[in-house]
Write a protein that holds these residues in place. Sequence first.
Motif, short mmCIF file in Angstrom:
data_model
loop_
_atom_site.label_atom_id
_atom_site.label_comp_id
_atom_site.label_asym_id
_atom_site.label_seq_id
_atom_site.Cartn_x
_atom_site.Cartn_y
_atom_site.Cartn_z
N LEU A 77 0.82 -1.21 0.00
CA LEU A 77 0.00 0.00 0.00
C LEU A 77 0.86 1.27 0.00
O LEU A 77 0.40 2.33 0.40
N SER A 78 2.09 1.13 -0.46
CA SER A 78 3.03 2.25 -0.36
C SER A 78 2.87 3.30 -1.46
O SER A 78 3.38 4.42 -1.32
N CYS A 79 2.20 2.95 -2.56
CA CYS A 79 2.05 3.92 -3.65
C CYS A 79 0.82 4.79 -3.38
O CYS A 79 -0.33 4.37 -3.60
N VAL A 80 1.06 5.97 -2.90
CA VAL A 80 -0.02 6.91 -2.57
C VAL A 80 0.31 8.30 -3.10
O VAL A 80 1.48 8.64 -3.29
N VAL A 81 -0.72 9.06 -3.35
CA VAL A 81 -0.58 10.46 -3.72
C VAL A 81 -1.45 11.27 -2.77
O VAL A 81 -2.68 11.14 -2.78
N ASN A 82 -0.81 12.08 -1.92
CA ASN A 82 -1.53 12.89 -0.96
C ASN A 82 -1.76 14.30 -1.51
O ASN A 82 -1.11 14.70 -2.49
N PRO A 83 -2.67 15.05 -0.92
CA PRO A 83 -2.88 16.44 -1.37
C PRO A 83 -1.56 17.20 -1.41
O PRO A 83 -0.77 17.14 -0.46
N GLU A 84 -1.33 17.91 -2.50
CA GLU A 84 -0.04 18.60 -2.70
C GLU A 84 0.23 19.66 -1.65
O GLU A 84 1.39 19.93 -1.31
N GLY B 88 -0.40 19.52 1.43
CA GLY B 88 -0.19 18.96 2.75
C GLY B 88 -1.41 18.97 3.65
O GLY B 88 -1.33 18.61 4.83
N SER B 89 -2.54 19.36 3.11
CA SER B 89 -3.76 19.43 3.90
C SER B 89 -4.34 18.05 4.17
O SER B 89 -3.97 17.06 3.52
#
Length: 232
Positions: free
Chosen positions: A10-17, A19-20
Amino acid sequence: MVAAACEWDLSCVVNPEDGSKPRAVVILLHGLGGDGPGLREKMRPVVLPAGVRYVFPTARPIHVTRESRVMNAWFDILRDAYGESRMTDAYGQPAEIKAASKMLEDVVRRECERSDVTRDRVVIGGFSQGGALAFYTALAMEGAGVGGCLVLSGWSLLHRHVQKLHQLTPIFYCHGDADSIVGVETARQSAEAVSALGHGKFHMKIYPGLGHCFCHEELNDARQFIEDIFNN
């Protein structure tokens, strides 16, 4: 054997740019033999909705009977099966498929807790085998349903085994009419099967000339589907 949820990568993630804190979560599953980073790369040309956490799991390698080799797969494929047989137990062991579905539910729960969002702020989906698993899970998951399901070149798994149907979970089913792997007739049979179950928020779109792959129009439609769910 199917992997436990903790054995999925589950390491491939894209979080809000910015940082929110994520306002929603999208979980997308790759196809047979693929991986999470590869699916992420294929979706890179699309501007994904902002403020959302994207999770691209990778299935663990298992022996796939049909392919006679070890490869990343959400469940085993027993033999080459087309048409109606793709939607029956010939395509995989029901217990194994249901176990994989429970693992996807576990990932949904994990992500809800991590991002502090409710299930209606989660969209699940995937391509090919991953889309098939997400499709089944959206229909059959226990408790509250997810906010939506995106199926790209997938098909309906074990629809006859669905005991409690989440009739109001929006499902967007995308398929190419030139798909030589999961034929368009299989897709139409899948759509008919789900409609026969009485699902109330199911939409299918056929893309002329599209094979077993993505196109910009399809991905833009997928983005709009996700945006519409999270903006409601």
